[in-house]
Structure formats: C-alpha cells, structure tokens
Design a protein around this motif. Sequence first.
Motif, short mmCIF file in Angstrom:
data_model
loop_
_atom_site.label_atom_id
_atom_site.label_comp_id
_atom_site.label_asym_id
_atom_site.label_seq_id
_atom_site.Cartn_x
_atom_site.Cartn_y
_atom_site.Cartn_z
N GLY A 157 54.77 33.29 48.43
CA GLY A 157 54.85 34.87 48.62
C GLY A 157 54.98 35.77 50.02
N ARG A 158 55.24 36.79 49.47
CA ARG A 158 55.74 37.97 50.47
C ARG A 158 53.41 37.72 51.24
N LEU A 159 54.08 38.98 52.12
CA LEU A 159 53.15 39.32 52.92
C LEU A 159 52.30 40.42 51.99
N LEU A 160 53.08 41.59 50.97
CA LEU A 160 52.43 42.48 50.62
C LEU A 160 51.64 41.81 49.81
N GLU A 161 52.30 41.26 48.90
CA GLU A 161 51.40 40.67 47.30
C GLU A 161 50.21 40.03 48.22
N ARG A 162 50.86 39.11 49.82
CA ARG A 162 49.22 37.89 49.74
C ARG A 162 48.35 38.85 50.42
N ARG A 163 48.59 40.52 50.15
CA ARG A 163 47.27 41.50 51.23
C ARG A 163 47.22 41.85 50.12
N LEU A 164 48.07 42.20 48.79
CA LEU A 164 46.79 42.48 47.78
C LEU A 164 45.85 41.52 46.42
N PHE A 165 46.74 40.46 47.47
CA PHE A 165 46.17 39.34 46.01
C PHE A 165 44.35 39.34 47.34
N ASP A 166 44.50 39.62 48.44
CA ASP A 166 43.09 39.82 49.23
C ASP A 166 42.30 40.69 49.11
N THR A 167 42.79 42.00 48.75
CA THR A 167 42.39 43.28 48.23
C THR A 167 41.15 43.06 47.05
N VAL A 168 42.59 42.30 46.15
CA VAL A 168 42.17 42.72 44.24
C VAL A 168 40.82 41.31 43.89
N PHE A 169 40.70 40.56 45.32
CA PHE A 169 39.60 38.75 45.00
C PHE A 169 39.08 39.03 46.25
N LEU A 170 39.58 39.26 47.29
CA LEU A 170 38.73 38.87 48.21
C LEU A 170 37.76 40.19 48.84
N ALA B 23 42.54 44.26 30.52
CA ALA B 23 41.72 44.30 29.27
C ALA B 23 40.55 45.97 29.50
N ASP B 24 40.30 46.56 30.19
CA ASP B 24 40.39 48.03 30.18
C ASP B 24 41.34 49.38 29.64
N SER B 25 43.01 48.82 29.72
CA SER B 25 44.30 50.01 29.91
C SER B 25 43.58 50.18 28.41
N ARG C 58 46.24 38.64 37.32
CA ARG C 58 45.44 39.64 37.77
C ARG C 58 44.71 40.10 35.47
N THR C 59 46.69 40.31 34.94
CA THR C 59 45.91 40.20 33.75
C THR C 59 44.87 38.94 33.24
N LEU C 60 44.98 37.51 33.45
CA LEU C 60 43.84 36.64 32.97
C LEU C 60 43.14 36.30 33.48
N VAL C 61 42.57 37.49 34.45
CA VAL C 61 41.35 37.38 34.87
C VAL C 61 40.68 38.39 34.08
N SER C 62 41.27 39.60 34.47
CA SER C 62 41.30 40.58 33.13
C SER C 62 40.41 40.99 31.53
N TYR C 63 41.13 39.80 30.90
CA TYR C 63 40.68 39.35 29.40
C TYR C 63 40.39 38.40 29.61
N GLY C 64 39.42 37.77 30.89
CA GLY C 64 38.69 36.36 30.67
C GLY C 64 39.42 35.75 30.65
N ARG C 65 40.31 35.24 30.28
CA ARG C 65 41.08 34.18 30.65
C ARG C 65 40.81 32.92 31.81
N LEU C 66 40.65 33.62 32.76
CA LEU C 66 40.92 32.89 34.01
C LEU C 66 39.55 33.50 34.97
#
Length: 296
Positions: free
Chosen positions: A16-29, A224-226, A279-287
């Motif tokens: 992945g690109r730096l941008l997606e890695r940084r966004l992952f870190d913000t969203v999940f870490l 899931a909260d959309s 993000r979608t699978l985690v939000s909907y409780g699938r992961l």
Amino acid sequence: MTDPFAAAHRFLLTEGRLLERRLFDTVFLGAPPTGVADALRGYANPDGGLGHGLEPDTCGPASLPIAVEQGLNAYADAGADDPELLRRACDFLAGVSTPDGAVALAAPVIERYPRAAHMTDWTYVPGVNPTAGLAGLLHRVGFAHPWRDAATAYCWAQLESGAYPGEAHALSELFVFLAHVPDRERAESHVAAVAGRLATAEMFQADAGAEGYGLTPLAIAPAADSPWRRLFTEEQLAGHLDALAAAQQDDGGWPITWDPPGTASRLAWRGIVTLGALRTLVSYGRLAPPQGFGGA
C-alpha cells in the motif's frame, strides 16, 4: 491465509501507499490524524490543488478535482485538522469551476500522461460528479469557503430541477451531499427521489452475485451507521457483505475490477479498496482486529 484482518494489514504494509498506511494507523491504531494530512501535502501543487497520482487512474502531476476529492475523503475519515490545506484546495476548485460553482472530474491535461482508458473527455464535463461529493465532504469537515457555498447552491439547483442523473457514481455523489449538508429537512425531501434512481442506474449492482465493475449498496452505505443504510434491506446488505468478505485474495488484499494505468496504480487502488473493505466489514461486525492487535 492468516487472520483476514491481519492479512489485510500486512498487504497494506507491503504493497500500500503511505497515505493508506497512515489512515489505517489513525482509524485502527489511534494514531494522530496529522500523519494523514502530512501525507496529503506530498500530493499538493503550488495552485493549492492535489495531483501526482493521488487518484491512481491519473498519473500526471497536475491538480485535478478528482484528486482533491480523493484527498478530502482521507482527510475526513482521519478527522484531520489542517485549515490551510483545505483553503488552498478550495481556492484551486474555485479557479477551475464554472460560474455556478460546478467542477469537472479532470481536464485535458491528463492526456499528456498515462491514464486509465476510461479517463477520457467525459471527465472534462462539470457536473454533480464530483461537485456534490466535494461540497458534501467540505460540509462534513465543517470547512466554510465561498466555493463550497457556490457548489452547494449548484447542487440544490440540480436536485430541485428533478433531472437526477441515471448513473451510479453521480448518484453516490449526491448521497454524500445529502448526508452532510446542514439543511436536514431540505436534504431529506430529496432522498426518496434520488434513491428511486438507484434501481435502474447504470453501473449499480443491486445483486450481490453480479460480476464485473459496478457500485453496490455498500458504496452508498459503507458503514453500519450510514444514514443510507435504511435504503436497503438487511438481506440485501448481508449478501453484499458476504461477497465482500469472500473477495479477499490470498495476499490479504482485495482485487479491483477495472484496468488502471500500470502496476503501481493497480497496487495503489488495491490498497485503497483493501482499507475500504476492512473498514466496512469491521463497521458491520463482520470482522474484528485479532486479539492483541496494535498492542491492545
């Protein structure tokens, strides 16, 4: 394959690109969103716009509204706070907009550089795609600017004309606008009509078993909260969530169903799509992140 979440994270780290890695870190870490804003500044141009392949179907350096929208999505998802980055981007949009505030996805400058085959002259026509999405994202992050106000007025005029687009991407842009524009009563008055166009819209895949490229209900309600989850049945969403989970590949990433300009663009898109799937699978409780992930 190991745990699906861990495998996807490994894919982002290796491909992945730096941008997606940084966004992952913000969203999940829980990393600070400044990392995402820092990464976005690497795509910025002197005119305030974003380019340099931020939207991976275009490989040239020039600023494009489609790249600004890609950046604003990451900015909003991270909860970043960089008003100067936004001001400069909005100044760029104002400089390339029509008098009524509409912008096009791209411009003929893309023909000088490698680009995906579908990025042709149709992308030079101003319209709700991407104007509505850009205006909606600016409302989402609470950033006021004269261009945002002009674009908002343009979107209301398009909605109230009743001439709703018949293509799924343009409809999805309208849903972003309707989700975040402050006048909630006015927004809700248009939801049913816009939603009514989805069933027959070009490139909308209501059937979870459909093959090839298209937008699914999860593109309209990616979390899931959309507010637009209510537009689809739970059975319909469940089918698409099953299909999304099953699409993960052996390398941990998710595939794409169109042809980008090259190998680097393909990997960039796979990183974007993989992070979105997580993000979608985690939000909907699938992961869920595996126990102890990130030191938790």
